[in-house]
Write an enzyme that holds these catalytic residues in place. Structure first.
Site, short mmCIF file in Angstrom:
data_model
loop_
_atom_site.label_atom_id
_atom_site.label_comp_id
_atom_site.label_asym_id
_atom_site.label_seq_id
_atom_site.Cartn_x
_atom_site.Cartn_y
_atom_site.Cartn_z
N LYS A 1 15.00 4.47 11.26
CA LYS A 1 15.21 4.82 9.86
C LYS A 1 15.99 3.73 9.14
O LYS A 1 15.67 3.35 8.01
CB LYS A 1 15.98 6.16 9.76
CG LYS A 1 15.14 7.37 10.04
CD LYS A 1 14.13 7.60 8.94
CE LYS A 1 12.84 8.15 9.47
NZ LYS A 1 12.05 7.37 10.38
N HIS B 1 24.21 -3.04 30.35
CA HIS B 1 23.20 -3.87 30.99
C HIS B 1 22.59 -4.88 30.01
O HIS B 1 21.43 -5.24 30.14
CB HIS B 1 22.11 -3.00 31.61
CG HIS B 1 22.60 -2.13 32.71
ND1 HIS B 1 22.90 -2.61 33.97
CD2 HIS B 1 22.87 -0.80 32.74
CE1 HIS B 1 23.33 -1.62 34.73
NE2 HIS B 1 23.32 -0.51 34.01
N LYS C 1 2.62 4.61 4.21
CA LYS C 1 2.88 5.91 4.82
C LYS C 1 1.94 6.22 5.96
O LYS C 1 2.37 6.65 7.03
CB LYS C 1 2.77 6.99 3.74
CG LYS C 1 3.08 8.41 4.25
CD LYS C 1 4.51 8.54 4.68
CE LYS C 1 4.85 9.93 5.15
NZ LYS C 1 6.21 9.98 5.70
N CYS D 1 -3.44 2.15 1.86
CA CYS D 1 -4.21 2.02 0.62
C CYS D 1 -4.55 3.41 0.09
O CYS D 1 -4.65 4.37 0.83
CB CYS D 1 -5.48 1.21 0.79
SG CYS D 1 -5.24 -0.46 1.40
N TRP E 1 -2.47 -1.84 0.27
CA TRP E 1 -1.58 -2.37 1.29
C TRP E 1 -2.37 -3.47 1.98
O TRP E 1 -3.37 -3.21 2.64
CB TRP E 1 -1.17 -1.28 2.28
CG TRP E 1 -0.12 -1.70 3.26
CD1 TRP E 1 1.23 -1.67 3.10
CD2 TRP E 1 -0.35 -2.18 4.61
NE1 TRP E 1 1.86 -2.11 4.23
CE2 TRP E 1 0.92 -2.43 5.17
CE3 TRP E 1 -1.48 -2.43 5.37
CZ2 TRP E 1 1.08 -2.90 6.47
CZ3 TRP E 1 -1.34 -2.92 6.66
CH2 TRP E 1 -0.06 -3.14 7.20
N ARG F 1 1.08 5.02 -0.28
CA ARG F 1 0.11 4.55 0.71
C ARG F 1 -0.08 3.03 0.65
O ARG F 1 -0.72 2.45 1.54
CB ARG F 1 -1.25 5.22 0.47
CG ARG F 1 -1.25 6.71 0.69
CD ARG F 1 -2.63 7.28 0.46
NE ARG F 1 -3.57 6.81 1.45
CZ ARG F 1 -3.91 7.47 2.56
NH1 ARG F 1 -3.34 8.63 2.82
NH2 ARG F 1 -4.78 6.97 3.40
N GLU G 1 15.25 6.93 16.89
CA GLU G 1 14.78 7.34 15.57
C GLU G 1 15.77 6.94 14.48
O GLU G 1 15.38 6.50 13.40
CB GLU G 1 14.52 8.84 15.55
CG GLU G 1 14.27 9.46 14.18
CD GLU G 1 13.04 8.94 13.47
OE1 GLU G 1 12.88 9.28 12.28
OE2 GLU G 1 12.24 8.19 14.07
N ASN H 1 -10.83 1.36 1.58
CA ASN H 1 -9.71 1.46 2.51
C ASN H 1 -10.29 1.32 3.91
O ASN H 1 -11.24 2.01 4.25
CB ASN H 1 -9.00 2.81 2.36
CG ASN H 1 -7.76 2.90 3.24
OD1 ASN H 1 -7.28 1.91 3.75
ND2 ASN H 1 -7.25 4.10 3.42
N GLY H 2 -9.72 0.44 4.73
CA GLY H 2 -10.23 0.23 6.08
C GLY H 2 -10.41 -1.25 6.36
O GLY H 2 -9.91 -2.12 5.62
N GLU I 1 13.77 0.66 8.60
CA GLU I 1 12.68 0.86 7.65
C GLU I 1 13.11 0.72 6.21
O GLU I 1 12.40 0.13 5.39
CB GLU I 1 12.07 2.26 7.85
CG GLU I 1 11.21 2.40 9.09
CD GLU I 1 10.66 3.81 9.23
OE1 GLU I 1 9.47 3.94 9.52
OE2 GLU I 1 11.43 4.78 9.06
#
Length: 609
Positions: free
Chosen positions: A486, A505, A604, A2, A74, A27, A482, A100-101, A489
């Site tokens: 990517k 395996h 983010k 947010c 968000w 955000r 990583e 925000n929170g 995402e």
């Protein structure tokens, strides 16, 4: 998560608020809204979706006023609807807030308010705070905010306005970032991120937890939750407005990928000592003697920073011989970690505001560990809470999928490994070789970026794939993780990263002609082992995209696609080999028509648990 913007001054608030929201959209982009004090009333406009939807709504409005707040959301409590969008207004219409929170005790507070006859219009926890402030308001907005927050459990970054006090703007924070910006003359800003206000001022105050700031007229004051006045330092922001612009690139993510050579130079500038074969990190100077005595390191982080930490584990153990564990910050404090004397905890966070990482850091300190931070956010909560640490100096990262932060984090970890190694068993000659190799990294990444068009061609062939497998060994196993992250995402393709030897395996059962396999295989001591894995893939009809080094020929026979990057020493190869994987994910996502800077369901900076 947010984004909050607040403004009070001599100019029209609306364009400043909307401009700030655009800078903060990374955000959160589920919904957005503004509230402006306009002729002794609060005008509120909200919209579901991205900020462009809010702008469309505002076209039909005529709003004037010089005090206002704004928010981009968000979603946590409640679906991303107009009713749940911020700002939220109190039952009497006097108070409007953005938040925000997470208010952890909102259910009990809401039940109490409902029993008093107050009707709720949203599913959010935030609306509770608006009604509480209104219930306590007796002509003094700051006093009402303090009384309301005394009942609140949880985290918040708040901006509050009241129609009865048009020349007052209140901000408060606990566990969620909030910044006071000081403009020219009698102009002030509130924001959850410096990028929202950088076009207007570079003078900021980073509020601490439990700070409440009142901006009234031409001045501001800060108190704690006990109403005692506190002093906070005014600081200069170290970047300018150009740093949060696309600079001619179609997306922030691509810009940030191409910024990496310069970012690496900035990260290393003044920190490598060629004459000593060592590194000097000013943020660790006060802990330098403690570092000599540590016998165990725990690295804690989330997401991309976690994978950077995995690379750091290999580096530190190789160079310094100190045992290292890498822990997900989201799990760390809940499993009662064993921390004995001689333990160092390294917390890694791009933003410096990641809630889980901050909680892990505090838990480490509670148990007596030296807790150091690696972060990019100057003045961030993690940076200020830690016992010391290292800034990345990577500049603002706007793309939600982290790129330049990963390479700069690995670079900082390499310098920490070098420093710890030179304190212990690493010779001057070996240290000098590492310093030289690090100094060459920006040039090697520049050469790698020239492969972008080739990688775009490969992306065309796999844009419709539903699954990818990424394989790597030793230093390049975290790179595989990583790379898969990517792709997930921003392209929304399922992808998994594995140690190459673990393929047989279990994951080998998935391999057929429809399964692209990205193999990170530089020419190193384990190269022949990886060749065996590639043979196993090809024997089952898999398609192989190999990221290897320019001096490597054996893969030519087996790989369907070869991406050849310049070679460096093994511990630094992840900084080079991750770049093609960033570009592959980017180009596939663009071809699929996705918004690579604002991928669905992601934000983010994750500032809530």
């Amino acid at each position: 998560m947010c984004g909050i913007v607040g403004y009070i001054g001599q100019n029209e608030a609306l364009p400043i608020l909307v401009g700030g929201l655009k800078k903060l959209e990374y955000r959160g982009y589920d919904s957005s809204g503004i509230a402006v004090i306009d002729n002794n009333k609060i005008s509120v406009v909200r919209a579901s979706g991205k900020i462009s939807a809010l702008e469309d709504c505002l076209k039909a409005q005529t709003i004037h006023g010089k005090t206002g707040i704004a928010h981009t959301r968000w979603a946590t409590h409640g679906a991303p609807t107009v009713a749940n969008a911020h700002p939220h207004t109190s039952f009497d219409g006097r108070i409007s807030i953005v938040h925000n929170g997470i208010i952890e005790n909102y259910a009990s507070l809401k039940a109490k308010l409902v029993s008093e006859g107050i009707q709720f219009k949203s599913e959010t926890d935030t609306e509770v705070v608006a009604h509480l402030i209104a219930r306590y308001y007796k002509g003094d907005l700051k006093a009402a905010v303090l009384k309301a927050l005394a009942l609140v459990e949880g985290t918040f970054g708040l901006a509050v306005i009241c129609k009865d006090e048009p020349n007052t703007l209140i901000g408060a924070r606990r566990g969620s970032p909030l910044i006071l910006g000081i403009g020219n003359g009698s102009e002030f800003f509130l924001a959850s991120d410096v990028s929202a206000i950088i076009n207007h001022t570079q003078k900021v105050v980073y509020l601490d937890d439990n700070d409440v700031v009142q901006i009234k007229g031409c001045d501001y004051s800060i108190v704690n939750m006990n109403s005692h006045e506190v002093q906070r330092e005014v600081k200069d922001v170290e970047f300018d407005a150009d740093a949060v612009a696309k600079g001619g690139f179609p997306h922030f993510m691509l810009k940030e990928i191409f910024e990496q050579p310069e970012v690496l130079r900035n990260t290393m500038r003044g920190r490598l000592l060629s004459a000593e074969g060592n590194a000097k990190l000013a943020g660790l100077d006060t802990n330098i003697r403690e570092l000599r005595n540590i016998n165990r390191i725990i690295i804690t982080a989330c997401g991309t920073s976690y994978y950077a930490g995995m690379v750091g584990e290999y580096m530190i153990e190789d160079l310094a011989g100190v045992p290292v564990e890498v822990e997900y910050a989201s799990e760390f404090r809940y499993r009662n970690p064993i921390i004995k004397p001689g333990t160092l905890v390294l917390a890694i966070s791009q933003s410096g505001e990641t809630a889980d990482t901050l909680a892990a850091l505090k838990e480490a300190q509670q148990k007596g560990a030296t807790a150091l931070a690696i972060c990019n956010g100057v003045g961030s909560t993690i940076a200020r809470t830690s016992d010391g640490g290292v800034y990345l100096h990577a500049g603002p990262e706007i793309g939600v999928a982290s790129t330049k932060a990963f390479t700069s984090q690995v670079t900082v970890l390499a310098m920490i490994a070098l420093l710890l190694g030179r304190q212990r068993r690493l010779s001057f000659e070996s240290g000098a070789d590492i310093v030289k190799a690090m100094q060459e990294l920006p040039k090697l990444v520049e050469q790698t970026l020239k492969l972008s068009d080739q990688i775009a061609g490969i992306a065309h062939q796999y844009v419709k794939a539903n699954n990818f497998l990424y394989l790597g060994r030793h230093y390049n196993y975290p790179v595989a993780m990583e790379g898969a992250l990517k792709l997930k995402e921003i392209s929304y393709i399922h992808a998994e990263g594995y140690p190459a030897a673990e393929m047989k395996h279990g994951p080998i059962a998935l391999i057929d002609e429809n399964m692209p396999v990205v193999v990170i295989a530089p020419k190193d001591a384990l190269f022949d082992k990886v060749i065996s894995n590639v043979r196993e893939i090809k024997a089952r009809g898999g398609r192989v995209i190999a990221v290897t080094t320019e001096d490597c020929q054996p893969l030519d026979e087996f790989a369907d696609h070869l991406i050849k990057v310049p070679k460096t020493i093994p511990m630094l190869m992840p900084i080079v080999t991750c770049v093609p994987l960033q570009l592959l994910a980017y180009h596939i996502a663009v071809l699929r028509g996705n918004d690579v800077d604002q991928p669905r369901n992601l934000a983010k900076s994750v500032t809530v648990e």
